[in-house]
Design an enzyme around this catalytic site. Structure first.
Site, mmCIF file in Angstrom:
data_model
loop_
_atom_site.group_PDB
_atom_site.id
_atom_site.type_symbol
_atom_site.label_atom_id
_atom_site.label_comp_id
_atom_site.label_asym_id
_atom_site.label_seq_id
_atom_site.Cartn_x
_atom_site.Cartn_y
_atom_site.Cartn_z
ATOM 1 N N HIS A 136 0.991 -1.062 0.058
ATOM 2 C CA HIS A 136 -0.283 -0.320 -0.032
ATOM 3 C C HIS A 136 1.078 1.314 -0.388
ATOM 4 O O HIS A 136 1.077 1.800 0.980
ATOM 5 C CB HIS A 136 -1.520 -0.056 1.282
ATOM 6 C CG HIS A 136 -1.818 0.443 0.804
ATOM 7 N ND1 HIS A 136 -2.870 0.630 1.680
ATOM 8 C CD2 HIS A 136 -1.996 2.279 0.668
ATOM 9 C CE1 HIS A 136 -3.857 1.630 1.745
ATOM 10 N NE2 HIS A 136 -3.120 2.771 0.435
ATOM 11 N N ARG A 141 2.726 9.151 -5.959
ATOM 12 C CA ARG A 141 2.362 10.087 -6.670
ATOM 13 C C ARG A 141 3.214 10.694 -7.851
ATOM 14 O O ARG A 141 2.749 11.665 -8.707
ATOM 15 C CB ARG A 141 2.979 11.284 -5.727
ATOM 16 C CG ARG A 141 2.712 11.381 -4.210
ATOM 17 C CD ARG A 141 1.337 11.486 -4.156
ATOM 18 N NE ARG A 141 0.543 11.642 -2.753
ATOM 19 C CZ ARG A 141 -0.724 11.074 -2.363
ATOM 20 N NH1 ARG A 141 -1.091 10.211 -3.055
ATOM 21 N NH2 ARG A 141 -1.555 11.350 -1.275
ATOM 22 N N ASP A 200 -7.944 2.586 -4.656
ATOM 23 C CA ASP A 200 -7.445 3.507 -3.016
ATOM 24 C C ASP A 200 -8.006 4.769 -3.181
ATOM 25 O O ASP A 200 -7.245 5.604 -3.939
ATOM 26 C CB ASP A 200 -5.966 3.093 -2.417
ATOM 27 C CG ASP A 200 -6.134 3.844 -0.724
ATOM 28 O OD1 ASP A 200 -6.912 3.718 -0.428
ATOM 29 O OD2 ASP A 200 -5.146 4.116 -1.132
ATOM 30 N N HIS A 258 -6.064 -0.627 5.175
ATOM 31 C CA HIS A 258 -6.155 0.084 6.281
ATOM 32 C C HIS A 258 -7.621 -0.295 7.350
ATOM 33 O O HIS A 258 -7.963 0.978 7.558
ATOM 34 C CB HIS A 258 -5.890 1.328 6.356
ATOM 35 C CG HIS A 258 -6.152 1.701 4.210
ATOM 36 N ND1 HIS A 258 -7.885 2.000 5.010
ATOM 37 C CD2 HIS A 258 -6.132 3.118 4.045
ATOM 38 C CE1 HIS A 258 -7.999 2.579 3.533
ATOM 39 N NE2 HIS A 258 -7.286 3.205 3.261
ATOM 40 N N ASN A 300 -6.647 9.305 5.949
ATOM 41 C CA ASN A 300 -8.416 8.159 5.667
ATOM 42 C C ASN A 300 -7.578 7.193 5.758
ATOM 43 O O ASN A 300 -7.203 6.185 4.900
ATOM 44 C CB ASN A 300 -9.089 8.898 4.805
ATOM 45 C CG ASN A 300 -10.633 8.486 4.502
ATOM 46 O OD1 ASN A 300 -11.322 7.724 5.700
ATOM 47 N ND2 ASN A 300 -11.061 8.289 3.667
ATOM 48 N N ASP A 345 0.470 2.712 3.988
ATOM 49 C CA ASP A 345 -0.305 3.615 2.765
ATOM 50 C C ASP A 345 0.287 4.767 3.368
ATOM 51 O O ASP A 345 -0.397 6.283 3.425
ATOM 52 C CB ASP A 345 -1.480 4.401 3.917
ATOM 53 C CG ASP A 345 -3.012 4.859 3.487
ATOM 54 O OD1 ASP A 345 -2.721 5.321 2.447
ATOM 55 O OD2 ASP A 345 -3.355 5.463 4.076
ATOM 56 N N HIS A 390 2.702 14.209 1.259
ATOM 57 C CA HIS A 390 1.728 15.305 0.749
ATOM 58 C C HIS A 390 3.334 16.266 0.472
ATOM 59 O O HIS A 390 3.297 15.898 1.742
ATOM 60 C CB HIS A 390 0.469 15.583 1.474
ATOM 61 C CG HIS A 390 -0.837 14.483 1.184
ATOM 62 N ND1 HIS A 390 -1.322 14.654 -0.316
ATOM 63 C CD2 HIS A 390 -0.653 13.547 2.368
ATOM 64 C CE1 HIS A 390 -2.093 13.029 0.088
ATOM 65 N NE2 HIS A 390 -2.119 13.445 1.491
ATOM 66 N N PHE A 407 -6.134 14.355 3.619
ATOM 67 C CA PHE A 407 -5.771 12.878 4.151
ATOM 68 C C PHE A 407 -4.468 12.031 3.794
ATOM 69 O O PHE A 407 -3.643 12.014 2.547
ATOM 70 C CB PHE A 407 -6.899 12.399 3.885
ATOM 71 C CG PHE A 407 -7.846 12.342 4.220
ATOM 72 C CD1 PHE A 407 -8.502 12.414 5.658
ATOM 73 C CD2 PHE A 407 -9.378 13.115 3.648
ATOM 74 C CE1 PHE A 407 -9.885 12.507 6.375
ATOM 75 C CE2 PHE A 407 -10.114 13.679 4.312
ATOM 76 C CZ PHE A 407 -10.445 13.360 5.330
ATOM 77 N N GLY A 408 -3.797 11.750 4.855
ATOM 78 C CA GLY A 408 -2.175 11.489 4.665
ATOM 79 C C GLY A 408 -0.815 11.564 5.114
ATOM 80 O O GLY A 408 -0.702 12.453 5.279
HETATM 81 O O1 DOR Z 1 -4.918 8.565 3.704
HETATM 82 C C1 DOR Z 1 -5.257 8.641 2.843
HETATM 83 N N1 DOR Z 1 -4.293 9.256 2.319
HETATM 84 N N2 DOR Z 1 -5.743 7.630 2.726
HETATM 85 C C2 DOR Z 1 -6.149 7.368 1.299
HETATM 86 O O2 DOR Z 1 -7.144 6.528 1.330
HETATM 87 C C3 DOR Z 1 -5.843 8.306 0.097
HETATM 88 C C4 DOR Z 1 -3.808 8.283 0.468
HETATM 89 C C5 DOR Z 1 -3.663 9.639 -0.607
HETATM 90 O O3 DOR Z 1 -3.734 8.759 -1.317
HETATM 91 O O4 DOR Z 1 -3.357 10.680 0.130
HETATM 92 ZN ZN ZN Z 2 -7.131 4.285 1.330
#
Ligand code: DOR
Ligand code: ZN
Length: 426
Positions: free
Chosen positions: A58, A62, A150, A230, A276, A303, A307, A321-322
């Site tokens: 996972h 990018r 995903d 996750h 998320n 995961d 970012h 999220f992430g």
């Molecule tokens: O927190 C997350 N970021 N959850 C996801 O399912 C996608 C991921 C992202 O691509 O940034």
């Molecule tokens: Zn996810």
């Protein structure tokens, strides 16, 4: 190609139930019997752990779309630094990896630029939009190892059932991000005591649980593998436990962050606690750990979601999220799960090797002779403080910066080539 003899290693090989001192020979990129080597370079492992290379099923790379946050090259270096020799690249790039052409481009770029094995994953639906099925047959022909939407989740159950049938006919595991959208809409953190105290919109645990229930139903009816990405709540763990006991082909993964952090962290308003599914309650976290310990959860996956600092440096509500995870996964899990006595080192290694290999249908993922020389060397005694400025990833969005940990990856070998050694990519 160079021949190596890795001697004086504590070899831990979960697939063959091995935990013993020994040597590993490497020739032509494969593991060979040490006696068969002629003039190898000798590397004294000094009693440190040598185990099969970690597999992260996972990872977000990018590229294409947001190469300021990560690229195939930089993400693969982060993977090598984290002990991962294979990573599965999620398809929510821009454009999405929903066609054979996109997969071909990923494969070619990875071949030239990646230092670990990048295994492509294609979308289940076109553009990951959940409206129309992607061309799963042509994705398979292009070399995907799995399909996933995903980041999103197919809400149309008829479409999802169709996807499961197609995936089965093409022998592709499904990796599902389980999220019913109406119960998550507008949410930025776990729905519970802390969301109420902080006055933030919550994401209900039931959002994940509803889709896990659906997927268990389809996995049973169609008799096909669905892997829940996750997993974050106690109820989700319990549903997967019961389904597996009934012989239904479902698996589940936990991330290092859901195993070690809770929604209380959000009180700092640090956007590196926003992901998320969200960090859940302490009782959810404990249930997840029990699931890992009793074999309900067979995979630890990061995961890894890079970012940029600019994207994350906004109010909590507005941040994406992430969080990233490749370079901290082993240290965090070793410290919090193994040193604390919840699982054994061999169990942790299994969650990072044989567990994910099984999801992908890879047979005999082990250090047996004849297999590709993909392995990792670990110093389980080394204590240090995580410093995000040392990361190979292009991003820094980690909640673990400054954390004291015990356990480090000291070397990563891919197809018999040393790609990472003592902090450096080689
Ligand atoms: O927190 C997350 N970021 N959850 C996801 O399912 C996608 C991921 C992202 O691509 O940034
Ligand atoms: Zn996810």
């Amino acid at each position: 190609m160079k021949e190596y003899l890795f001697k004086n290693a504590r070899i831990i090989d979960p697939a063959r139930n091995i935990d013993e001192l020994g040597s590993i020979g490497v020739s032509e990129g494969k593991i060979v019997a040490p006696e068969s080597l002629e003039t190898p370079e000798i590397i004294d492992v000094g009693g440190k752990v040598l185990c099969p290379g970690f597999i992260d099923i996972h990872v977000h790379l990018r590229q294409p779309g947001n190469t300021t946050a990560e690229t195939i090259a930089s993400g693969s270096k982060a993977a090598a630094a984290g002990g991962f020799t294979s990573i599965v690249a999620m398809p929510n790039t821009n454009p999405a990896a929903d066609t054979a052409g996109a997969i071909e481009l990923l494969r070619r770029t990875a071949e030239k630029e990646a230092v670990v094995k990048v295994l492509p994953c294609g979308n289940m639906s076109k553009g990951g939009k959940g409206e129309e099925m992607a061309g799963i047959g042509s994705l398979k022909a292009a070399g995907v190892v799995a399909v996933s939407d995903d980041g999103k989740c197919i809400q149309d159950h008829a479409l999802m059932r169709h996807v499961v049938e197609y995936a089965k006919s093409f022998d592709l595991p499904i990796l599902d991000h389980c999220e019913e959208v109406t119960l998550a809409a507008g949410g930025v953190m776990n729905e519970g005591k802390w969301s109420v105290l902080l006055g933030m919109n919550g994401i209900a645990g039931a959002s994940e649980e509803l889709i896990i229930a659906r997927n268990i139903l389809f996995a049973r009816q169609i008799n096909w593998k669905i892997h829940m990405q996750h997993v974050s709540t106690a109820e989700s763990v319990e549903m997967i436990r019961r389904a597996r006991a009934a012989g239904i082909p479902v698996t589940g993964e936990a991330t290092p962050h859901h195993l070690t952090l809770t929604d209380e962290c959000v009180k700092t308003f640090d956007t590196n606690y926003k992901m998320n599914p969200p960090l859940r309650s302490e009782s959810d976290r404990q249930a997840l750990i029990r699931g890992v310990a009793d074999g309900t959860i067979t995979v630890i996956a990061t995961d890894h979601a890079p970012h940029t600092a600019t994207a994350k440096l906004v109010e909590f509500d507005h941040a994406p999220f992430g969080i990233i995870g490749l370079e901290t996964a082993f240290a965090v899990c070793h410290t919090e799960l193994v040193v604390s006595g919840v699982i054994t080192l061999s169990q942790l290694i299994a969650k990072l090797t044989t567990g994910p290999a099984e999801v992908l249908g890879m047979k005999n993922y082990s250090l047996a002779c004849g297999n590709p020389a993909d392995f990792t060397i670990l110093d389980t005694d080394l204590e240090y403080v995580i410093n995000k400025n040392n990361f190979k990833s292009k991003s820094r969005n980690t909640p673990f910066d400054g954390r004291k940990v015990k356990g480090a990856v000291t070397m990563t070998v891919v197809d018999g080539r040393i790609v990472f050694r003592n902090g450096e990519i080689i």
